[in-house]
Every structure is written in C-alpha cells, then in structure tokens.
Write a protein that holds these residues in place. Structure first.
Motif, PDB file in Angstrom:
ATOM      1  N   VAL A 170       0.836  -1.201   0.000  1.00  0.00           N
ATOM      2  CA  VAL A 170       0.000   0.000   0.000  1.00  0.00           C
ATOM      3  C   VAL A 170       0.875   1.257   0.000  1.00  0.00           C
ATOM      4  O   VAL A 170       0.604   2.222  -0.721  1.00  0.00           O
ATOM      5  CB  VAL A 170      -0.951  -0.011   1.212  1.00  0.00           C
ATOM      6  N   LEU A 171       1.933   1.247   0.792  1.00  0.00           N
ATOM      7  CA  LEU A 171       2.865   2.386   0.790  1.00  0.00           C
ATOM      8  C   LEU A 171       3.503   2.573  -0.581  1.00  0.00           C
ATOM      9  O   LEU A 171       3.625   3.699  -1.088  1.00  0.00           O
ATOM     10  CB  LEU A 171       3.950   2.173   1.844  1.00  0.00           C
ATOM     11  N   TYR A 172       3.912   1.472  -1.181  1.00  0.00           N
ATOM     12  CA  TYR A 172       4.517   1.525  -2.522  1.00  0.00           C
ATOM     13  C   TYR A 172       3.556   2.167  -3.519  1.00  0.00           C
ATOM     14  O   TYR A 172       3.943   3.037  -4.315  1.00  0.00           O
ATOM     15  CB  TYR A 172       4.881   0.107  -2.952  1.00  0.00           C
ATOM     16  N   ARG A 173       2.286   1.770  -3.460  1.00  0.00           N
ATOM     17  CA  ARG A 173       1.298   2.321  -4.390  1.00  0.00           C
ATOM     18  C   ARG A 173       1.030   3.791  -4.115  1.00  0.00           C
ATOM     19  O   ARG A 173       1.013   4.621  -5.034  1.00  0.00           O
ATOM     20  CB  ARG A 173      -0.002   1.520  -4.276  1.00  0.00           C
ATOM     21  N   GLU A 174       0.832   4.147  -2.845  1.00  0.00           N
ATOM     22  CA  GLU A 174       0.439   5.507  -2.510  1.00  0.00           C
ATOM     23  C   GLU A 174       1.596   6.500  -2.653  1.00  0.00           C
ATOM     24  O   GLU A 174       1.390   7.645  -3.033  1.00  0.00           O
ATOM     25  CB  GLU A 174      -0.117   5.556  -1.082  1.00  0.00           C
ATOM     26  N   MET A 175       2.811   6.061  -2.342  1.00  0.00           N
ATOM     27  CA  MET A 175       3.957   6.958  -2.448  1.00  0.00           C
ATOM     28  C   MET A 175       4.407   7.141  -3.893  1.00  0.00           C
ATOM     29  O   MET A 175       5.036   8.141  -4.235  1.00  0.00           O
ATOM     30  CB  MET A 175       5.118   6.433  -1.609  1.00  0.00           C
ATOM     31  N   ASP A 176       4.118   6.131  -4.735  1.00  0.00           N
ATOM     32  CA  ASP A 176       4.490   6.188  -6.153  1.00  0.00           C
ATOM     33  C   ASP A 176       5.981   6.468  -6.323  1.00  0.00           C
ATOM     34  O   ASP A 176       6.389   7.305  -7.123  1.00  0.00           O
ATOM     35  CB  ASP A 176       3.655   7.245  -6.881  1.00  0.00           C
ATOM     36  N   GLN A 177       6.771   5.777  -5.526  1.00  0.00           N
ATOM     37  CA  GLN A 177       8.226   5.911  -5.589  1.00  0.00           C
ATOM     38  C   GLN A 177       8.871   4.557  -5.853  1.00  0.00           C
ATOM     39  O   GLN A 177       8.268   3.500  -5.647  1.00  0.00           O
ATOM     40  CB  GLN A 177       8.780   6.460  -4.273  1.00  0.00           C
ATOM     41  N   THR A 178      10.113   4.601  -6.306  1.00  0.00           N
ATOM     42  CA  THR A 178      10.902   3.391  -6.447  1.00  0.00           C
ATOM     43  C   THR A 178      11.061   2.715  -5.087  1.00  0.00           C
ATOM     44  O   THR A 178      11.216   3.381  -4.066  1.00  0.00           O
ATOM     45  CB  THR A 178      12.287   3.732  -7.015  1.00  0.00           C
ATOM     46  N   CYS A 179      11.038   1.373  -5.091  1.00  0.00           N
ATOM     47  CA  CYS A 179      11.298   0.607  -3.873  1.00  0.00           C
ATOM     48  C   CYS A 179      12.592  -0.185  -4.047  1.00  0.00           C
ATOM     49  O   CYS A 179      12.782  -0.860  -5.057  1.00  0.00           O
ATOM     50  CB  CYS A 179      10.146  -0.351  -3.574  1.00  0.00           C
ATOM     51  N   VAL A 180      13.467  -0.086  -3.073  1.00  0.00           N
ATOM     52  CA  VAL A 180      14.727  -0.814  -3.096  1.00  0.00           C
ATOM     53  C   VAL A 180      14.654  -1.952  -2.071  1.00  0.00           C
ATOM     54  O   VAL A 180      14.609  -1.697  -0.860  1.00  0.00           O
ATOM     55  CB  VAL A 180      15.920   0.104  -2.775  1.00  0.00           C
ATOM     56  N   SER A 215       0.989  -3.368  -9.788  1.00  0.00           N
ATOM     57  CA  SER A 215      -0.130  -3.568  -8.875  1.00  0.00           C
ATOM     58  C   SER A 215       0.424  -3.994  -7.517  1.00  0.00           C
ATOM     59  O   SER A 215       1.551  -4.490  -7.418  1.00  0.00           O
ATOM     60  CB  SER A 215      -1.066  -4.643  -9.415  1.00  0.00           C
ATOM     61  N   VAL A 216      -0.370  -3.810  -6.479  1.00  0.00           N
ATOM     62  CA  VAL A 216       0.077  -4.203  -5.142  1.00  0.00           C
ATOM     63  C   VAL A 216       0.412  -5.692  -5.106  1.00  0.00           C
ATOM     64  O   VAL A 216       1.420  -6.103  -4.525  1.00  0.00           O
ATOM     65  CB  VAL A 216      -0.998  -3.857  -4.089  1.00  0.00           C
ATOM     66  N   GLU A 217      -0.424  -6.508  -5.743  1.00  0.00           N
ATOM     67  CA  GLU A 217      -0.200  -7.959  -5.722  1.00  0.00           C
ATOM     68  C   GLU A 217       1.101  -8.328  -6.429  1.00  0.00           C
ATOM     69  O   GLU A 217       1.902  -9.136  -5.914  1.00  0.00           O
ATOM     70  CB  GLU A 217      -1.382  -8.686  -6.378  1.00  0.00           C
ATOM     71  N   ASP A 218       1.330  -7.750  -7.609  1.00  0.00           N
ATOM     72  CA  ASP A 218       2.560  -8.057  -8.342  1.00  0.00           C
ATOM     73  C   ASP A 218       3.784  -7.549  -7.598  1.00  0.00           C
ATOM     74  O   ASP A 218       4.830  -8.207  -7.555  1.00  0.00           O
ATOM     75  CB  ASP A 218       2.505  -7.444  -9.747  1.00  0.00           C
ATOM     76  N   PHE A 219       3.660  -6.362  -7.016  1.00  0.00           N
ATOM     77  CA  PHE A 219       4.771  -5.810  -6.257  1.00  0.00           C
ATOM     78  C   PHE A 219       5.130  -6.703  -5.076  1.00  0.00           C
ATOM     79  O   PHE A 219       6.303  -6.996  -4.843  1.00  0.00           O
ATOM     80  CB  PHE A 219       4.419  -4.403  -5.757  1.00  0.00           C
ATOM     81  N   MET A 220       4.138  -7.115  -4.303  1.00  0.00           N
ATOM     82  CA  MET A 220       4.402  -7.940  -3.130  1.00  0.00           C
ATOM     83  C   MET A 220       5.051  -9.261  -3.515  1.00  0.00           C
ATOM     84  O   MET A 220       5.970  -9.751  -2.831  1.00  0.00           O
ATOM     85  CB  MET A 220       3.114  -8.179  -2.345  1.00  0.00           C
ATOM     86  N   ALA A 221       4.592  -9.871  -4.596  1.00  0.00           N
ATOM     87  CA  ALA A 221       5.188 -11.134  -5.041  1.00  0.00           C
ATOM     88  C   ALA A 221       6.638 -10.924  -5.457  1.00  0.00           C
ATOM     89  O   ALA A 221       7.526 -11.730  -5.108  1.00  0.00           O
ATOM     90  CB  ALA A 221       4.373 -11.700  -6.203  1.00  0.00           C
ATOM     91  N   HIS A 222       6.891  -9.857  -6.207  1.00  0.00           N
ATOM     92  CA  HIS A 222       8.253  -9.542  -6.650  1.00  0.00           C
ATOM     93  C   HIS A 222       9.156  -9.267  -5.446  1.00  0.00           C
ATOM     94  O   HIS A 222      10.278  -9.779  -5.358  1.00  0.00           O
ATOM     95  CB  HIS A 222       8.204  -8.332  -7.572  1.00  0.00           C
TER      96      HIS A 222
END
Length: 247
Positions: A170-180, A215-222
């Motif tokens: 949810v943070l990844y989606r709402e912040m719309d920033q790169t995640c390391v 998407s949140v689901e794809d991000f979490m799996a990755h």
C-alpha cells in the motif's frame, strides 16, 4: 576460540554498544534540537562506530553490498536483528524507519529516532495500522530521504517463515516511488535474542530497485521473491543450512 570466551566478548560488546549511546547523545543533543541533519549525523556516526567495533571485539565484519540509494525512495528490508538497522542506516544519507510505537519512549533511541523523521506505528488491526502509516508518511514528506520499512513487521530468525504484510504494498502504491529491496544474513551471527554473537561476515545487500507502477499484488510477489531468495543465498554463504521454504 571457546564458546565461553566468545560469550564474554559478546557481553562486553553489547554493554559498550549501549554505553556509547550516552556520549553520542550528549554531544549531539543541542545540535539535534536545531538541526535534523545533526541528528542524522549522530545516528549514522554511532552506527558506523558500532560496526567498526564489532570486528576487534567479537570477530564480526560488517559488509554492505549493492548500491545504496541516495534519492528519496522506499526501502523494504529483511529484518533479523538490531545489526541490520545499523548497517542499513549507515549506508544511506537520510534514512527514517517505520518503527514500533513503543520505541518512541525508549531513552535516546526514541528521541533521536523521532528527530530524524522515523514514523511510529501502533500494532493492532491491519487496516488501522495501514491508515495510520499513510497519514504519517504524508505528513513526513517534509523530511526528504529514504523511508525504511520491514515488510514482515518484526525481526525474523534465520530459517523461520513469516508472511509479508500488505502495508508495504500500500505504501509503494500511494507513495508512487521506487522501492529498493534489501536482503540480509545478519541473524546468523547476531540473533534476535540472547547475548552470544558469532564471528564471521554479516551482510546486507541492496538489490535492484523495483520501479513504481506495479499492482500491489505483483509488487508484493516480486518483493518477497527478491528478498527471500537473496537472503537465503546470503545465509547459505554464511554457513547456515536450515532454511525453510519462505512460501
């Protein structure tokens, strides 16, 4: 080296680690009141000092691999002990953690954590916790830097499976920033509980960034695949073999 001698060395190291917080706090207390940068310098220099002391005192080298981010981003890391906190923070210019609410009451740690921009979150209902995190992150955007979250929510011992919590997505989606993502093997040497610290090479590794837009689901799996796969490999490299399937 016998277990007893290493245990004594570990105890001395832990005592010194906490004692050193006092002079650091005294030196930086007044500057930190007026400058967030001074608070960051305090926390980074303390982290670097503890990492440096670990080798002569307990035979533990600290190695940071990969490319630590310099720009504003979300960092999602494996959390195995206090050591990965120090290693990650020392490697980036302006980190701030999403931390357990109770830590804000801890002497020195709590005060300096809040001053550098850490965001305390109460444990409880998942929906309420996510809502609070988003509100606090939005308010905290006055403090540019790297926001660090532990997707599993707490320290996880090597070989133990624990789910990744949706709040990171949810943070990844709402912040719309790169995640390391960040992998680690530090729990092999510095356990979640207990005094004993083992000699060896503790590693945290900054992995290839995940661009915004999934998407949140794809991000979490990755995210889970990247962190768990690399953390398991680092733990095997450190001599740990009893690794459960993370799924």
């Amino acid at each position: 080296m016998t277990y007893a001698i290493q245990w004594i060395r570990s105890l001395a190291f832990i005592v010194l680690m906490y004692l050193l917080m006092v002079p650091w706090a005294i030196v930086f207390m007044i500057p930190a009141i007026f400058s967030r940068s001074a608070a960051i310098r305090c926390c980074r220099s303390y982290s670097q000092c503890i990492m440096w002391l670990a080798y002569p005192m307990i035979g533990l080298r600290c190695e940071v691999r990969g490319t630590p981010p310099k720009d504003a981003c979300l960092i999602a890391a494996k959390h195995q002990s206090f050591l990965d906190v120090l290693m990650i923070y020392s490697a980036i210019p302006a980190g701030r953690f999403i931390m357990k609410d109770i830590l804000k009451y801890a002497p020195i740690v709590g005060q300096f954590g809040l001053r550098v921009g850490c965001i305390p979150v109460k444990r409880g209902a998942r929906g309420a916790a996510i809502k609070q995190m988003l509100a606090d992150v939005e308010a905290g955007r006055l403090f540019p830097g790297q926001l660090i979250i532990y997707p599993q929510g707490t320290r996880i011992a090597p070989g133990v499976s624990a789910p990744y919590k949706i709040g990171t997505g949810v943070l990844y989606r709402e912040m719309d920033q790169t995640c390391v993502p960040v992998a680690a093997n530090v729990g092999v040497f510095w356990p979640k509980r207990g005094i004993y610290r083992a000699p060896g090479t503790a590693v945290v590794e900054f992995l290839p960034p995940i661009a915004p837009g999934l998407s949140v689901e794809d991000f979490m799996a990755h995210l889970e695949t990247a962190i768990e796969t690399r953390s398991n490999a680092l733990m095997v490299e450190a001599g740990f073999t009893a690794i459960e399937d993370s799924k």
